[in-house]
Design a protein around this motif. Structure first.
Motif, PDB file in Angstrom:
ATOM      1  N   CYS A 466      67.143 -33.172  85.230  1.00  0.00           N
ATOM      2  CA  CYS A 466      68.001 -32.960  84.081  1.00  0.00           C
ATOM      3  C   CYS A 466      69.109 -34.006  84.123  1.00  0.00           C
ATOM      4  O   CYS A 466      69.672 -34.289  85.178  1.00  0.00           O
ATOM      5  N   CYS A 467      69.404 -34.614  82.960  1.00  0.00           N
ATOM      6  CA  CYS A 467      70.447 -35.638  82.891  1.00  0.00           C
ATOM      7  C   CYS A 467      71.821 -34.967  82.903  1.00  0.00           C
ATOM      8  O   CYS A 467      72.067 -34.052  82.121  1.00  0.00           O
ATOM      9  N   ARG A 468      72.694 -35.432  83.777  1.00  0.00           N
ATOM     10  CA  ARG A 468      74.034 -34.844  83.836  1.00  0.00           C
ATOM     11  C   ARG A 468      74.872 -35.270  82.630  1.00  0.00           C
ATOM     12  O   ARG A 468      75.844 -34.619  82.285  1.00  0.00           O
ATOM     13  N   GLY A 469      74.492 -36.414  82.029  1.00  0.00           N
ATOM     14  CA  GLY A 469      75.248 -36.915  80.890  1.00  0.00           C
ATOM     15  C   GLY A 469      74.962 -36.130  79.611  1.00  0.00           C
ATOM     16  O   GLY A 469      75.872 -35.591  78.971  1.00  0.00           O
ATOM     17  N   CYS A 470      73.669 -36.007  79.262  1.00  0.00           N
ATOM     18  CA  CYS A 470      73.353 -35.424  77.955  1.00  0.00           C
ATOM     19  C   CYS A 470      72.518 -34.150  78.051  1.00  0.00           C
ATOM     20  O   CYS A 470      72.193 -33.531  77.043  1.00  0.00           O
ATOM     21  N   GLY A 471      72.122 -33.764  79.249  1.00  0.00           N
ATOM     22  CA  GLY A 471      71.360 -32.527  79.389  1.00  0.00           C
ATOM     23  C   GLY A 471      69.870 -32.691  79.145  1.00  0.00           C
ATOM     24  O   GLY A 471      69.125 -31.712  79.163  1.00  0.00           O
ATOM     25  N   HIS A 472      69.442 -33.942  78.926  1.00  0.00           N
ATOM     26  CA  HIS A 472      68.010 -34.182  78.687  1.00  0.00           C
ATOM     27  C   HIS A 472      67.187 -33.687  79.877  1.00  0.00           C
ATOM     28  O   HIS A 472      67.521 -33.936  81.033  1.00  0.00           O
ATOM     29  N   VAL A 473      66.085 -32.948  79.573  1.00  0.00           N
ATOM     30  CA  VAL A 473      65.164 -32.501  80.618  1.00  0.00           C
ATOM     31  C   VAL A 473      63.850 -33.232  80.410  1.00  0.00           C
ATOM     32  O   VAL A 473      63.366 -33.335  79.284  1.00  0.00           O
ATOM     33  N   ARG A 506      67.092 -43.848  85.263  1.00  0.00           N
ATOM     34  CA  ARG A 506      68.159 -43.510  84.321  1.00  0.00           C
ATOM     35  C   ARG A 506      67.592 -42.659  83.195  1.00  0.00           C
ATOM     36  O   ARG A 506      66.390 -42.573  83.007  1.00  0.00           O
ATOM     37  N   CYS A 507      68.495 -42.045  82.446  1.00  0.00           N
ATOM     38  CA  CYS A 507      68.077 -41.125  81.392  1.00  0.00           C
ATOM     39  C   CYS A 507      67.390 -41.871  80.242  1.00  0.00           C
ATOM     40  O   CYS A 507      67.867 -42.907  79.789  1.00  0.00           O
ATOM     41  N   ASP A 508      66.241 -41.340  79.796  1.00  0.00           N
ATOM     42  CA  ASP A 508      65.520 -41.943  78.669  1.00  0.00           C
ATOM     43  C   ASP A 508      66.347 -41.867  77.388  1.00  0.00           C
ATOM     44  O   ASP A 508      66.189 -42.666  76.473  1.00  0.00           O
ATOM     45  N   GLU A 509      67.223 -40.869  77.278  1.00  0.00           N
ATOM     46  CA  GLU A 509      67.950 -40.612  76.033  1.00  0.00           C
ATOM     47  C   GLU A 509      69.269 -41.365  75.981  1.00  0.00           C
ATOM     48  O   GLU A 509      69.557 -42.068  75.025  1.00  0.00           O
ATOM     49  N   CYS A 510      70.127 -41.195  77.022  1.00  0.00           N
ATOM     50  CA  CYS A 510      71.471 -41.755  76.934  1.00  0.00           C
ATOM     51  C   CYS A 510      71.715 -42.865  77.944  1.00  0.00           C
ATOM     52  O   CYS A 510      72.783 -43.464  77.972  1.00  0.00           O
ATOM     53  N   GLY A 511      70.746 -43.132  78.816  1.00  0.00           N
ATOM     54  CA  GLY A 511      70.897 -44.239  79.742  1.00  0.00           C
ATOM     55  C   GLY A 511      71.722 -43.925  80.978  1.00  0.00           C
ATOM     56  O   GLY A 511      71.873 -44.767  81.864  1.00  0.00           O
TER      57      GLY A 511
HETATM   58 ZN    ZN Z   1      71.026 -38.336  79.262  1.00  0.00          ZN
END
Ligand code: ZN
Ligand code: ADP
Ligand code: ZN
Length: 767
Positions: A466-473, A506-511
């Protein structure tokens, strides 16, 4: 008596082995005079639908509804064919599990029928000549390798050349010291030995003897009326007029189905061995079903050690050739005991006196492909066909079996040692994955140089990312489930469809590079232990990842067995029937993993898992720390945990049967599950795939409900392998009527469903 004027025509009713539901046989073919040996179960190559296909003869007849000139003739008869009783059994399976005759027949075909035709394997064999023997006594120069090879040939007799080195043997052949030639080699599977070896049969304990006496009495009672009527010779009695009916308990059946309910380590296997011995002595054969063979090689080894060549082994780990040869040994009567996993219930034995189902609670007895048969139910049916005794055994029997079978008890362990105490540890509010008491117990094992088994029913490194920045799973693109991190492979994997991708940095959504890992898996626990224990306590891991590759599993088990000290970390595989010395600690890290499973068997599974794990612990005298089992959970008050902690399987069964009665679950009612799934070709088609699946499920609901069963659903299931799914669950008190209604309904919608791209899977008695 009138001699017939013309030779009567012989018609074969043939079921073509095609997998579509649309072509349902049987179809009539005219046999040529030279095909006189064709009978029920013969395998034919026939012209069908403008091509050639394989078909199985279901029956013979002397006339057909079609005019003789319109009947085609089979191209060829392919020996050895299928025994007639197995053809009848396949017919029963097709109906009982709402499948098709063709699919059910594929279960009983000789191995290798579909695919290439097998001939005996021919290999180069080397043999010592007289000159070679003299050379060994010092006549002539030999280097060390040559001497070793000749010695091996003298000691072992003719040997596969490649095993010693063919080029070197060829040079020795040139000097006349060995003879090399091609010969048939029977493909005998190698036997594996793990665990303790017994020299001869031990004297039975009183409890074992009492259980055996009942089984033997039943064997004798059943043997008499069946003497001389081998089912292969006599297919007629198996033609089943009412295939939907439960096998009617006819005269003599009562008291011939047993449940050996014995605590772990109570010597159930010895009772099976003696029962098989009695069966062989009575001139009949036996089938011994075991859960997955790779996990229980010891059981197979014990049967081979006790009975030698009369034992054949059938399982998917064997090469096709090996399986084919073992099948023929059974068919010919050369082998009279078949040991194997669920498919061994189809072993082609002529006269079965006994069918053993070891660890009868094991989920592997249910087949997951179409037909979704349950080998335990098939075993009951087959025992019925042959007039055989059924002997199922477990420390944690299913409630169904406790009700249906005559119970034989083994209440104490062979060594007289008590079962290890089980302690339930409350993990609510815990900040560390290990409870302080677990950590202390592991430290004790390390200090004593002992062994522990740690069970966590989740593979991989962490549950989800889970991304700590945007919550993307990170989710599977094909299934509505989170991907699991596998760090050793640096991949994210879907445990449902097998989809894999590189682990993200890194996060696919927010990097963002802050990616959190949630939950633990066997891989991360292994790593954690390695870091904590260093070289002092080796860590072994057993799960589907660690086990991939032939033989890896057996090697891991053997390595843990041989090590003086160590921790075995793994999924439920670690709790199977292993018989390891010196394990003083068992730990279940997340009992909730099974307990939370959305299934009416969750309690049963949790109870079995803990009880079976406890069965691996404290099986030998040892100076190590006192044996015990620790169960970490977020639900410390769960009933199934409390029963397991008290080793109270009778209490558990009583409570569970009660609960199921209230809910009308098996054995107080039957369940059928139907899943309709529609494809999702592209992003925009998602809705339509789901809508088509829902439409088919709704139509099925309408067709089945009038039968009087309770039909629940359609309910959406999470998307799987790129298909949207819709489920019906059918509960009923009248199983035969329901199975019939479901079978009819599925047949009715089959063609329409195919047109909509919807596939329908029926699971009678889902696990
Ligand atoms: Zn993210
Ligand atoms: P279970 O299958 O009930 O868990 P096992 O069949 O594995 O138990 O038996 C436990 C151990 O006891 C095995 O090592 C087995 O060889 C041994 N054993 C079984 N019966 C006897 C007996 N009558 N005397 C001595 N040892 C026995
Ligand atoms: Zn997936």
């Amino acid at each position: 008596m009138h001699a017939p004027l013309a030779r009567p025509q012989r018609i074969a009713r043939v079921e073509p082995l095609t997998l579509t539901r649309a072509f349902r046989g049987p179809f009539d073919y005219r046999l040529r005079p030279e095909q006189s040996d064709v009978g029920v179960g013969s395998l034919l190559r026939v012209p069908f639908n403008n091509r050639k296909t394989l078909g199985v003869v279901l029956a013979l007849a002397s006339e057909s509804a079609l005019a003789p000139e319109r009947l085609a003739e089979p191209d060829a008869v392919l020996p050895p064919g299928v025994p007639a009783d197995l053809v009848a059994l396949a017919g029963w399976i097709a109906t009982e599990y709402c499948s098709t005759p063709a699919r059910a027949l594929t279960l009983v075909l000789p191995p290798g029928t579909i695919g290439r035709v097998l001939s005996p394997k021919r290999v180069l064999m080397a043999e010592l000549t007289d000159a070679g023997a003299r050379a060994l006594r010092g006549e002539g120069p030999l280097n060390d390798r040559q001497r070793a090879a000749l010695e091996a040939l003298e000691r072992d007799g003719p040997t596969v050349a490649a095993a010693l080195g063919t080029p070197m043997l060829r040079r020795l052949e040139g000097r006349g010291l060995v003879a090399i030639g091609l010969s048939d080699q029977r493909r005998r599977p190698a036997s594996v030995a793990i665990g303790r070896r017994l020299d001869g049969p031990p004297a039975l304990t009183g409890e074992q003897q009492a259980a055996l006496d009942e089984v033997v009495a039943a064997l004798q009672a059943r043997a008499a009326p069946h003497a001389g009527t081998a089912p292969h010779a006599d297919p007629a009695p198996h033609a089943d007029p009412a295939p939907h009916a439960d096998p009617a308990p006819h005269a003599g059946t009562a008291g011939s189905r047993f449940l050996l309910h014995g605590v772990t380590g109570s010597g159930k296997t010895e009772v099976y061995l003696r029962a098989v011995q009695e069966t062989l002595a009575a001139g009949r054969g036996a089938i011994v079903l075991v859960p997955e063979i790779a996990l229980t090689p010891q059981t197979v080894g014990r049967f081979q050690a006790r009975f030698g060549d009369v034992v054949a082994v059938l399982h998917s780990g064997l090469g096709q050739g090996e399986r084919h040869d073992e099948w023929l040994r059974l068919r010919s009567g050369e082998a009279r005991v078949c040991v194997g996993p669920r498919s061994a219930v189809f072993a082609p034995l002529a006269d079965i006196g006994l069918i053993v189902v070891d660890e009868e609670h094991d989920a592997s007895y249910k087949h997951e492909g179409d037909p979704r048969y349950d080998a335990r139910a098939v075993a009951v049916r087959r025992a019925e066909q042959h007039g055989a005794v059924l002997l199922a055994g477990s420390a944690t029997p299913r409630p169904e079996s406790a009700v249906a079978l005559t119970r034989l008890r083994l209440a104490s362990r062979i060594d007289g040692r008590p079962l290890p105490p089980v302690e339930v540890l409350d993990m609510r509010g815990a900040h560390h994955s290990l409870h302080p008491r677990t950590r202390m117990a592991l430290a004790d094992v390390r200090a004593a140089g002992g062994k522990a088994i740690v069970l966590l029913n989740r593979r991989g490194w962490s549950n989800f990312l889970c991304c700590r920045g945007c919550g993307h799973v990170w989710m599977c693109p094909n299934c509505e489930v989170a991907l699991v991190l596998h760090r050793a492979a640096d991949q994210l994997a879907c445990h449902h469809c097998g989809h894999r991708r590189r682990a993200p940095s890194r996060c696919d959504e927010c990097g963002s590079v802050a990616v959190a890992r949630h939950g633990a898996g066997t891989e991360s626990v292994e790593q954690e232990f390695r870091e904590a224990f260093g070289d002092e306590l080796p860590v072994f891991r057993l799960d589907a990842d660690a086990a991939s590759g032939k033989g890896r599993l057996a090697r891991t088990l053997a390595a843990f067995e041989a090590a003086p000290a160590g921790v075995l970390v793994g999924t439920q595989m670690v709790a199977k029937g292993h018989d390891f010395d010196g394990v003083s600690l068992g730990v279940v890290l997340d009992a909730d993993q099974t307990l939370r499973f959305p299934d009416f068997r969750a309690e049963e599974r949790t109870f079995a898992l803990i009880t079976q794990l406890a069965g691996r612990v404290g099986r030998s005298e040892d100076s190590g720390p006192p044996a015990r089992v620790l169960v970490q959970t977020l639900a410390p008050d769960a009933e199934s945990l409390a029963f397991a902690a008290r080793h109270d399987s009778d209490g558990f069964l009583a409570a569970e049967l009660n609960r199921r009665q209230v809910l009308r679950y098996p054995p107080h009612g039957s369940l059928v599950r139907i899943v309709c799934s529609g494809p999702e070709a592209s992003g925009s088609a998602v809705a339509s795939g789901a809508a088509e699946a829902l439409a088919v499920a709704t139509r099925l609901h309408g067709l089945i409900a009038p039968s009087g069963a309770t039909v629940l659903g359609p309910a959406p299931l999470f998307r799987l392998r790129g298909r949207s799914r819709s489920q019906l669950v059918i509960k009923s008190a009248d199983r035969p009527a329901t199975v019939l209604a479901v079978g009819t309904a599925v047949g009715e919608i089959a063609t329409g469903a195919v047109r909509r791209g919807v596939s329908v899977s029926v699971d009678v008695d889902p696990q």
